[in-house]
Design a protein around this motif. Sequence first.
Motif, PDB file in Angstrom:
ATOM      1  N   ASN A   1       0.794  -1.227   0.000  1.00  0.00           N
ATOM      2  CA  ASN A   1       0.000   0.000   0.000  1.00  0.00           C
ATOM      3  C   ASN A   1       0.832   1.286   0.000  1.00  0.00           C
ATOM      4  N   ALA A   2       2.113   1.190  -0.291  1.00  0.00           N
ATOM      5  CA  ALA A   2       2.961   2.382  -0.348  1.00  0.00           C
ATOM      6  C   ALA A   2       4.021   2.206  -1.423  1.00  0.00           C
TER       7      ALA A   2
ATOM      8  N   GLN B   1       6.095   4.721   6.737  1.00  0.00           N
ATOM      9  CA  GLN B   1       5.100   3.776   6.235  1.00  0.00           C
ATOM     10  C   GLN B   1       4.074   3.402   7.294  1.00  0.00           C
TER      11      GLN B   1
END
Length: 112
Positions: free
Chosen positions: A61-62, A105
């Motif tokens: 997701n990053a 993160q």
Amino acid sequence: MKTITLVQKIKLNGELCAKSAKVIADLTARGLRNNIDLFVTADERDPASEGYTLAVKYQINAAPFFIVTTDDHQAHAYPVYSQFLRSVFNIEPAESDEIAEIMAQNSDMYFI
């Protein structure tokens, strides 16, 4: 022989995100940029871009993140740059850089 893919993020304004730019600059400074076989973009203006498709596939997701594919087509995703450096190039990043990356993160984490 392995293939290394870097998934970088493009912001809504069309510019490379700061974290992607920092990672690319660091790869260049370390003389490793030429080891990246494929640069793929996760473009915020296009949710169907290849980078977003890979993020969903590898449950990341990053960005930026790396995918290393071996000759036998086994792929391993590295969502953390320091982990990628350590595992693929046997380079030990500075502890402060690693902590900063983990914190970025995981903004909900706190260190005492």
